[in-house]
Scaffold this active site. Structure first.
Site, PDB file in Angstrom:
ATOM      1  N   ASP A 148      50.831  44.814 -17.933  1.00 38.45           N
ATOM      2  CA  ASP A 148      51.421  46.020 -18.387  1.00 38.45           C
ATOM      3  C   ASP A 148      51.371  46.420 -19.948  1.00 38.45           C
ATOM      4  O   ASP A 148      51.878  47.424 -20.246  1.00 38.45           O
ATOM      5  CB  ASP A 148      52.839  46.072 -17.682  1.00 38.45           C
ATOM      6  CG  ASP A 148      53.803  45.380 -18.233  1.00 38.45           C
ATOM      7  OD1 ASP A 148      53.460  44.441 -18.994  1.00 38.45           O
ATOM      8  OD2 ASP A 148      55.231  45.313 -17.936  1.00 38.45           O
ATOM      9  N   CYS A 159      58.904  46.792 -19.533  1.00 37.16           N
ATOM     10  CA  CYS A 159      59.287  45.281 -19.457  1.00 37.16           C
ATOM     11  C   CYS A 159      60.796  45.457 -19.096  1.00 37.16           C
ATOM     12  O   CYS A 159      61.262  44.351 -18.343  1.00 37.16           O
ATOM     13  CB  CYS A 159      59.237  44.577 -20.218  1.00 37.16           C
ATOM     14  SG  CYS A 159      57.501  44.255 -21.038  1.00 37.16           S
TER      15      CYS A 159
END
Length: 376
Positions: A243, A368
């Site tokens: 990511d 996150c």
């Protein structure tokens, strides 16, 4: 990537033997059914694209006794900003230590629901469950968070996935491997992007081959095509989550976080080059050639004093219903350019940019810090 000394790395407490506590939510087997009969994947669970409408977003309040130490209040400020921004578009549920729940409520306001759950840190994408949709409704995959391969001790966070699923009243899928949500990127149509460095790694899945891990991921997430990037081992605490590298836009299009053009060659540039080469020669689960859209990172010279582990990555953004919540870093030209690229990639969504320098100090970003629950 642009990184400064990672507080999660500098303050690590050693390997953790992290075992989840006994049941909060109903448990669904992670593999085939009890009879051993393999179900067709299209009749089993699947992980939808993050752009699908959400029930809510989960976040966590970094406690004052966390590894952040004297920076904890500053980081709480960043989390407050993210939670308030997402709450403008969809419900937000924030997990906070019972002793800090009231402080979190005061900071985040009435638009954010705070529930008392002990946590070690803020990284909900990795500690929370990965939601999937099954034939009988939503499920949550518990990937047995172990402190990114035992780099930190997270005994409270090891139980967060169960607590979230208990709150959401969603059955728990007991994954037969260890992973984190930040290591998984899907297009919702069967294509999964992952890095070998974070999954095919003895600190998470000792003795497991890439093929074995791929089969488990396909069963858990409903993927039919897994695209593997080499990644980078041991240079950041996550072993390079996808990511912070590659994100799906529309079908067949991937946003790829590109290091600054004049940056000196290093492991991050080599990882970018390798990932680009893989994507250029790949097709998605539907057989379409993948289009790559570069998402350039900010110029370190424009960011002031930043250390080695600062995560200057625009790709680590999060979705809310009707919006993309993404970082800005102070390089005005790069910030504007990144917002324009993301706006074009997700037409019809409002792009909201937030300063998150304190969270970025920990080697992470907005994605996150969040975990979404998709609508069935």
């Amino acid at each position: 990537m642009i990184r400064r000394p990672n507080r999660r790395t500098l303050l690590r407490t050693g390997a953790a033997a992290v075992l989840a506590g006994a049941g909060l939510s109903a448990c669904v087997p992670g593999g085939d059914n009890a009879s051993g009969e393999r179900k067709p994947r299209d009749q089993r669970r699947r992980m939808p694209a993050e752009t699908r409408e959400h029930v809510r977003t989960f976040m966590a309040w970094p406690p004052l006794d966390s590894v952040w130490g004297k920076w904890a209040k500053d980081v709480q400020g960043d989390i407050t900003g993210i939670a308030r921004a997402i709450a403008e578009f969809e419900p937000v549920v924030l997990l906070a230590a019972p002793t800090e729940a009231e402080a979190a409520r005061r900071a985040c306001g009435s638009g954010v629901e705070v529930i008392p759950v002990p946590v070690d840190d803020l990284w909900m994408r990795d500690t929370g469950p990965t939601f999937v949709l099954g034939a009988n409704g939503p499920q949550g995959v518990d990937f047995h968070f172990n402190g990114w391969g035992g780099k930190q001790e997270h005994t409270r966070d090891a139980r967060v996935a169960r607590a979230v699923l208990d709150f959401a009243d969603v059955p728990r899928v007991d994954a037969p491997l260890t992973a984190e949500g930040g290591s998984l990127e899907v297009d919702g149509h069967g294509t999964l992007l992952v890095t070998e460095s974070s999954l095919v790694n003895d600190n998470r899945n000792p003795g497991r081959s890439r093929d074995e891990i791929e089969e488990a991921l396909k069963d858990l997430l409903g993927a039919t095509k897994v695209i593997w990037f080499k990644g980078v081992r041991g240079k950041d605490i996550t072993d390079y989550h996808v990511d912070s590298l590659a994100r799906f836009a529309e079908d067949g299009v991937v946003l790829l976080s590109r290091p600054p053009k004049d940056a000196a060659p290093d492991v991050w540039i080599r990882a970018y080059d390798q990932a680009r080469g893989v994507l250029e020669s790949s097709t998605d689960a539907r057989g379409r050639k993948i289009e790559i859209v570069d998402l350039p990172e900010p110029d370190p010279a424009e960011l002031g004093s930043r250390g080695h582990d600062f995560l200057g990555c625009y790709a680590n953004f999060s979705f809310a219903d009707g919006a993309v919540i993404m970082p800005r870093f102070g390089d005005r030209k790069a910030d504007r350019n990144a917002a324009a690229i993301v706006r074009a990639a997700y037409p019809g969504r409002k792009v909201v940019q937030l300063e998150i320098n304190d969270v970025a100090e920990g080697g992470g970003g907005i994605h996150c810090a969040t975990q979404h629950q998709p609508k069935a």
